[in-house]
Design an enzyme around this catalytic site. Structure first.
Site, PDB file in Angstrom:
ATOM      1  N   THR A 150      25.002   4.492  25.482  1.00  0.00           N
ATOM      2  CA  THR A 150      24.578   6.145  25.955  1.00  0.00           C
ATOM      3  C   THR A 150      24.960   6.148  27.657  1.00  0.00           C
ATOM      4  O   THR A 150      24.755   4.907  28.339  1.00  0.00           O
ATOM      5  CB  THR A 150      23.004   6.310  25.262  1.00  0.00           C
ATOM      6  N   GLY A 189      18.432  -0.268  26.187  1.00  0.00           N
ATOM      7  CA  GLY A 189      17.125  -1.479  25.537  1.00  0.00           C
ATOM      8  C   GLY A 189      17.049  -2.272  26.726  1.00  0.00           C
ATOM      9  O   GLY A 189      18.497  -2.827  26.409  1.00  0.00           O
ATOM     10  N   GLU A 441      20.765   6.823  17.446  1.00  0.00           N
ATOM     11  CA  GLU A 441      21.484   6.578  16.695  1.00  0.00           C
ATOM     12  C   GLU A 441      21.892   7.847  15.962  1.00  0.00           C
ATOM     13  O   GLU A 441      22.300   7.741  14.694  1.00  0.00           O
ATOM     14  CB  GLU A 441      20.879   5.937  15.496  1.00  0.00           C
TER      15      GLU A 441
END
Length: 698
Positions: A150, A189, A441
């Site tokens: 992303t 993350g 997702e």
């Protein structure tokens, strides 16, 4: 003198609810978990983490962001042991449980194993995968990975990512670069504090020509000193709505060089001379997405069951108002409107759970077929068609199941009144942690439209006489379009209803698409113009699909008390959803207004019937008090005692007030100053009297 009957305690009330259940709770639990082995493993995992200091949950509501992140990392060592010593099947079940106990850790660990390692497994050649495993990917002893897909300006449109990977023949390297702010990797993350390497998604550029987005393993930090590598800029994106145990960060690359061998080349290869070889079957990249979507369907069921266990148990012990001649206040679960609030949601969570079990089998079968498939396989087209259908179906299921779960959590919170708003009820954290499932997702609306696009394509294939995959096989039967209710409201009649309405909403979307094409619109523009119809088609098809898988599962069970109850639950789910979507059933004439009234009456009756077994039913979800982490849902019913103790322990009053001297004392002791009345100072009242007298004298 007659004395009023003593009010039973909350613990006595819950014990009475469990007395003489009409089915075997253990057998019901086995059915819901797919096998006795899965249930036994879950119970073992619950016992293990309840005794693990790092998995302490009772204080989680009062930890800071930094404390949550540190607690998350404390869990890593024990999980690394299990991932390297357990079978994949066993470890997946372990992580399913951890996903509902501690979503932050589940996600952070999943970034390293599900996403980073998953990217290697799906995109690396066998030699590349062996190389990275030898360097410690599996045990996190040498490599801690993150998943850098992303970007600040791009999420769902992966093909539009703007990070570049330019090939330099002279050095046999790729140059990874962030050309502008919008191309900054965002939401990554593990990037902020813990990752050493990233699977970076970037546009492959050779001799000025773009070859699409590929994946490049890029080192972020020195594994000895943990300092950033040259050209790598990393920051923390800060506090989020939930899952604060994850150190989400941003990454910017400034002409960072990586060896050519760090591009994952299972599907697309780049030679030493810069020759690009694309995969003969581009559709195979679909397979990598199915695992995540399958797990989110299962997680939606598990998280909803966690919330419902709390809400149903609380509703059974909470008493409000005496009705009729009763001296005792009424259990709120006995009010029909409260049954309406919760029982359909129980049915939905169970339906999604059985769907998740079946979807997992489909995913495993598909994975095996893809791994064994060769371009010359005579069944190639059939396998690819099934892959496309499974891909589209999983997209719709991911979207509508995660939406359903998020809605369930909030409705459970509201059903618990004021106490549901307390952090210690665990609903606020459940909601905040789960909300992201509707976005990552694949944004749910985008995924719904993908599913709708596939359904429009299936409609076109059915018109050409092509035999469709089982999930959309009802489109092959044109008589489904004009089917009518036989008024029995049986499981088979309910299935017929969903097939009929799904047939018609898909037909509408497809015909709208064709009409737009004939008007001169391009395929892409026509698809966008009929997006609302595609969304509706995806929604109705997916709800009907969940009902069908649930119905098939319970009809295949032995004829016993457990399957009898589950058939009642299945009927409740199917009819409640018909009631929720009744406009479409009326529009396409499957039911008339009078029959919809009967559907409502039947839902009322089924809610009352399921209420009678509500406590044994949620007990069969097999969730320990530690996993639930809410005093309102304690197994023994000690709601108020547990709630009071937890609040008192977590919020001791300080010996000295932290801001009395600085803020409260000056407020209390301030002197009220005499304020001058401006009207008196002006002599305004006398002046107004004079003006009035002058008016009277005129």
């Amino acid at each position: 003198m007659a004395f009023p009957r003593p009010k039973p305690t909350t613990m006595e009330t819950l014990a009475m609810e469990r007395a003489n259940p009409p089915f075997n709770i253990r057998k019901m639990s086995i059915a819901m978990h797919g096998s006795e082995k899965s249930l036994i493993l879950k119970e073992k995992f619950m016992a293990e983490i309840a005794r693990h200091p790092a998995f302490k949950l009772s204080d989680i509501h009062d930890l800071s962001k930094d404390e949550l992140r540190e607690r998350t990392m404390e869990k890593f060592a024990s999980m690394v042991y299990f991932v390297t010593n357990e079978s994949i099947e066993t470890f997946q079940l372990r992580m399913q449980l951890i996903g509902i106990a501690d979503p932050s850790f589940w996600t952070r660990f999943g970034v390293a194993y599900g996403l980073f390692l998953g990217a290697l497994r799906s995109g690396a050649t066998p030699n590349q995968l062996s190389y990275w495993i030898d360097r410690g990917v599996l045990g996190l002893n040498g490599v801690i990975g993150c998943f850098a897909m992303t970007e600040l300006a791009h999420g769902s449109n992966v093909a539009g990512l703007e990070t570049t990977a330019t090939f330099d023949r002279s050095s046999d390297e790729f140059i990874i670069h962030t050309p502008h702010l919008g191309a900054t990797k965002w939401w990554i993350g593990g990037a902020a504090s813990t990752a050493t390497h990233a699977a970076v998604f970037a546009q492959l550029i050779i001799d000025g020509k773009r070859h699409g987005v590929k994946t490049f393993v890029t080192q972020l930090r020195d594994t000895k000193t943990f300092t950033l590598m040259p050209g790598v800029n990393i920051g923390d994106i800060g506090k989020k709505m939930g899952r604060d145990g994850i150190d989400n960060g941003y990454i910017q690359f400034t002409y960072v060089r990586v060896p050519r061998a760090h591009m994952l080349m299972k599907h697309t290869q780049v030679s030493r001379d810069g020759v690009v070889t694309e995969p003969p079957l581009a559709q195979l990249t679909y397979g990598a997405l199915l695992g995540g979507r399958t797990s989110m369907v299962t997680d939606s069921s598990n998280s909803a069951k966690k919330a419902l266990t709390v809400a149903v148990r609380y509703a059974a012990v909470r008493r409000q108002f005496a009705t009729g001649k009763n001296q005792l206040e009424t259990q709120i679960l006995d009010y029909p409107i409260h049954q309406r609030r919760l029982m359909p949601l129980v049915a939905q969570a169970i339906a999604i759970g059985f769907t998740g079990l079946r979807l997992q089998v489909m995913y495993e079968d598909m994975t095996q077929a893809l791994e064994a498939m060769e371009p010359s396989d005579p069944n190639l087209n059939d396998i690819l068609d099934k892959l496309k259908e499974t891909h589209a179906t999983s997209a719709g299921l991911k979207a509508f199941c995660t939406w359903a779960c998020l809605d369930t959590i909030d409705k459970c919170r509201q059903s618990c009144g004021g106490h549901g708003y307390s952090a210690y009820s665990n609903f606020p954290l459940m909601y905040a942690d789960f909300a992201v499932q509707c976005t990552w997702e694949g944004d749910n609306t985008i995924l719904s439209l993908q599913a709708g696009r596939s359904l429009v394509g299936a409609w076109g294939a059915a018109l050409k006489g092509k035999k469709l995959a089982p999930g959309v096989a009802y489109l092959n039967d044109s008589s489904t379009r004009t089917a009518k209710s036989d008024s029995s409201l049986s499981l088979d009649d309910i299935q017929k209803a969903w097939n009929c309405v799904a047939f018609n909403v898909i037909k509408k979307a497809a015909e709208e698409y064709v009409k737009l094409l004939k008007s001169g619109k391009s395929k892409d523009e026509a698809m966008e113009r009929c997006s609302q119809s595609r969304f509706i088609a995806a929604k109705i098809h997916t709800i009907g699909y969940i009902f069908r898988l649930f119905k098939e599962a319970v009809q295949e069970m032995p004829d016993n008390e457990e399957s009898k109850i589950l058939k009642t639950v299945a009927k409740l789910y199917g009819l409640w959803q018909i009631e929720e979507q009744q406009g479409y059933f009326l529009k396409y004439g499957f039911y008339n207004a009078e029959q919809i009234d009967k559907v409502q009456e039947q839902v009322d009756a089924l809610c009352a019937e399921v209420r009678g077994v509500a406590i044994p039913l949620v007990d069969s979800f097999a969730l320990s008090d530690h996993i639930i982490n809410s005093p309102l849902g304690k197994w023994d019913g000690s709601v108020y005692e547990s709630y009071f103790s937890q609040v008192q322990a977590a919020n001791p009053l300080p010996k000295e007030h932290p801001y009395f001297t600085r803020l409260i004392k000056p407020l209390l002791e301030r002197q009220n100053e005499d304020m001058e009345d401006p009207g008196t100072a002006m002599g305004l009242e006398d002046e107004l009297k004079e003006i009035e007298e002058e008016r009277k004298g005129e």
